[in-house]
Scaffold this motif. Structure first.
Motif, mmCIF file in Angstrom:
data_model
loop_
_atom_site.group_PDB
_atom_site.id
_atom_site.type_symbol
_atom_site.label_atom_id
_atom_site.label_comp_id
_atom_site.label_asym_id
_atom_site.label_seq_id
_atom_site.Cartn_x
_atom_site.Cartn_y
_atom_site.Cartn_z
ATOM 1 N N TYR B 35 0.853 -1.186 0.000
ATOM 2 C CA TYR B 35 0.000 0.000 0.000
ATOM 3 C C TYR B 35 0.890 1.237 0.000
ATOM 4 O O TYR B 35 2.026 1.200 0.462
ATOM 5 C CB TYR B 35 -0.890 0.058 1.248
ATOM 6 N N GLN B 37 0.798 5.356 1.221
ATOM 7 C CA GLN B 37 0.071 6.307 2.050
ATOM 8 C C GLN B 37 0.745 7.666 1.947
ATOM 9 O O GLN B 37 1.891 7.835 2.357
ATOM 10 C CB GLN B 37 0.031 5.851 3.515
ATOM 11 N N GLY B 40 -1.878 12.797 5.050
ATOM 12 C CA GLY B 40 -3.279 13.169 5.193
ATOM 13 C C GLY B 40 -4.265 12.243 4.509
ATOM 14 O O GLY B 40 -5.455 12.537 4.440
ATOM 15 N N GLN B 41 -3.766 11.129 4.006
ATOM 16 C CA GLN B 41 -4.628 10.180 3.309
ATOM 17 C C GLN B 41 -4.552 8.806 3.959
ATOM 18 O O GLN B 41 -3.601 8.492 4.685
ATOM 19 C CB GLN B 41 -4.207 10.054 1.842
ATOM 20 N N GLY B 42 -5.546 7.993 3.670
ATOM 21 C CA GLY B 42 -5.464 6.606 4.078
ATOM 22 C C GLY B 42 -4.611 5.810 3.103
ATOM 23 O O GLY B 42 -4.349 6.262 1.984
ATOM 24 N N PRO B 43 -4.173 4.641 3.507
ATOM 25 C CA PRO B 43 -3.389 3.798 2.587
ATOM 26 C C PRO B 43 -4.193 3.439 1.340
ATOM 27 O O PRO B 43 -5.404 3.218 1.412
ATOM 28 C CB PRO B 43 -3.092 2.553 3.428
ATOM 29 N N PHE B 45 -4.204 0.811 -2.015
ATOM 30 C CA PHE B 45 -3.705 -0.476 -2.481
ATOM 31 C C PHE B 45 -2.849 -0.297 -3.722
ATOM 32 O O PHE B 45 -3.204 0.430 -4.649
ATOM 33 C CB PHE B 45 -4.896 -1.387 -2.786
ATOM 34 N N MET B 89 4.653 7.114 2.274
ATOM 35 C CA MET B 89 4.965 5.954 3.106
ATOM 36 C C MET B 89 4.499 4.724 2.349
ATOM 37 O O MET B 89 3.363 4.675 1.874
ATOM 38 C CB MET B 89 4.234 6.046 4.449
ATOM 39 N N LEU B 91 3.659 0.913 2.683
ATOM 40 C CA LEU B 91 3.305 -0.056 3.713
ATOM 41 C C LEU B 91 3.172 -1.444 3.118
ATOM 42 O O LEU B 91 2.618 -1.612 2.025
ATOM 43 C CB LEU B 91 1.965 0.327 4.362
ATOM 44 N N GLN B 109 5.857 -1.444 9.670
ATOM 45 C CA GLN B 109 5.966 -0.045 10.078
ATOM 46 C C GLN B 109 6.151 0.900 8.894
ATOM 47 O O GLN B 109 6.061 2.110 9.057
ATOM 48 C CB GLN B 109 7.120 0.122 11.074
ATOM 49 N N ARG B 112 9.398 5.129 4.679
ATOM 50 C CA ARG B 112 9.113 6.510 4.304
ATOM 51 C C ARG B 112 10.080 6.942 3.214
ATOM 52 O O ARG B 112 11.278 6.986 3.431
ATOM 53 C CB ARG B 112 9.271 7.423 5.521
#
Lengths: 118, 116
Positions: B35, B37, B40-43, B45, B89, B91, B109, B112
C-alpha cells in the motif's frame, strides 16, 4: 468500486471520556467486512475491531465498540474511558468477504486524528 | 516471529534515481500486500501476491513500479526513475488464507520515501 468516507478529519476527547468516530461506506456487495485500524505516531497500523456484514450484533473489544447500521451503510467506532494511549490516526476500512475471488484488499477512508487531552 | 518487517525505514533519494524496498511478512502468511500512504490520506492499495504469484495490481502502479515475491517469502518493491510525487509511506501487509483458517492483515511499520 467500494468507497469509505470519514467525515471527521480531527476529533478530541478528554481522558476517561467517550468519543465516537464516524464512517460511512458504499458497496454493492453483500458479503464484506468492516474494520477500524489505529495508526499511532510510530506508524504501524494495528487492527482495533472487525465487523462481519452478516452479523447483526455489533462487535466489541474491551473499551472499543462499533455501531453497525447496514441499511444506512454506517459504521462508527465508540471508544469508552479514553486513555492517552488511544491518541492516534484511526482508519475505517472495507474488505470483501472471503472466497469471493480477488485480493480482498482493504479500502481505507482518509482517517480521523484523535487527540486525547489529559 | 516479530511481525511484518520492512527495510529501510526511511529513504531519501534524488529525483531520477531507482529505489528498492523490502518486506518480510509473517512467516506462515501466504498473502502479501503493498500500500502507499501519502500525507493526510489513508493507505491506497498497490499490489497483491498470493505466494509468489502477483495476482492484482492497482492502476496506481505505473510502469516505473515493479514488485516481486520470489519463492513466496519476502517481497521487494522497486521504483525506477523516482519523481517527487512518489514521496510517500510505503506499507507492506501480510495475511493468510488456508481453507477455513484466515487471518486479517498485519502491517509493517512502513518505509518513508522522500524524493528531493
Amino acid at each position: 468500486a467500494q468507497t469509505v468516507t470519514q467525515s471527521q478529519p480531527e476529533m478530541s476527547v478528554q481522558e476517561a471520556e467517550t468519543v465516537t468516530l464516524s464512517c460511512t461506506y458504499d458497496t454493492s456487495e453483500s458479503d464484506y467486512y468492516l474494520f477500524w485500524y489505529k495508526q499511532p505516531p510510530s506508524r504501524q497500523m494495528i487492527l482495533v475491531i472487525r465487523q462481519e456484514a452478516y452479523k447483526q450484533q455489533n462487535a466489541t473489544e474491551n473499551r472499543f465498540s462499533v455501531n453497525f447500521q447496514k441499511a444506512a451503510k454506517s459504521f462508527s467506532l465508540k471508544i469508552s474511558d479514553s486513555q492517552l494511549g488511544d491518541a492516534a490516526m484511526y482508519f475505517c476500512a472495507y474488505r470483501r468477504g472471503w472466497g469471493q475471488g480477488g485480493s480482498e484488499k482493504l479500502v481505507f477512508g482518509k482517517g480521523t486524528k484523535l487527540t486525547v487531552n489529559p | 516471529d516479530t511481525g511484518v518487517s520492512q527495510d529501510p525505514r526511511h529513504k531519501i533519494t534524488k529525483r531520477g534515481q531507482n529505489v528498492t524496498f523490502r518486506c518480510d511478512p509473517i512467516s506462515e502468511h501466504n498473502r502479501l500486500y503493498w500500500y502507499r500512504q501519502t500525507l493526510g490520506q489513508g493507505p491506497e492499495f498497490l499490489t497483491y501476491f498470493q505466494n509468489e504469484a502477483q495476482l492484482e495490481k492497482s492502476r496506481l502502479l505505473s510502469d516505473r513500479f515493479s514488485a516481486e515475491r520470489p519463492k513466496g517469502s519476502f517481497s521487494t518493491l522497486e521504483i525506477q526513475r523516482t519523481e517527487q510525487g512518489d514521496s510517500a509511506m510505503y506499507l507492506c501487509a501480510s495475511s493468510s488464507q488456508f481453507g477455513a483458517l484466515n487471518t486479517e492483515a498485519f502491517f509493517g511499520q512502513g518505509t518513508r520515501l522522500t524524493v528531493v
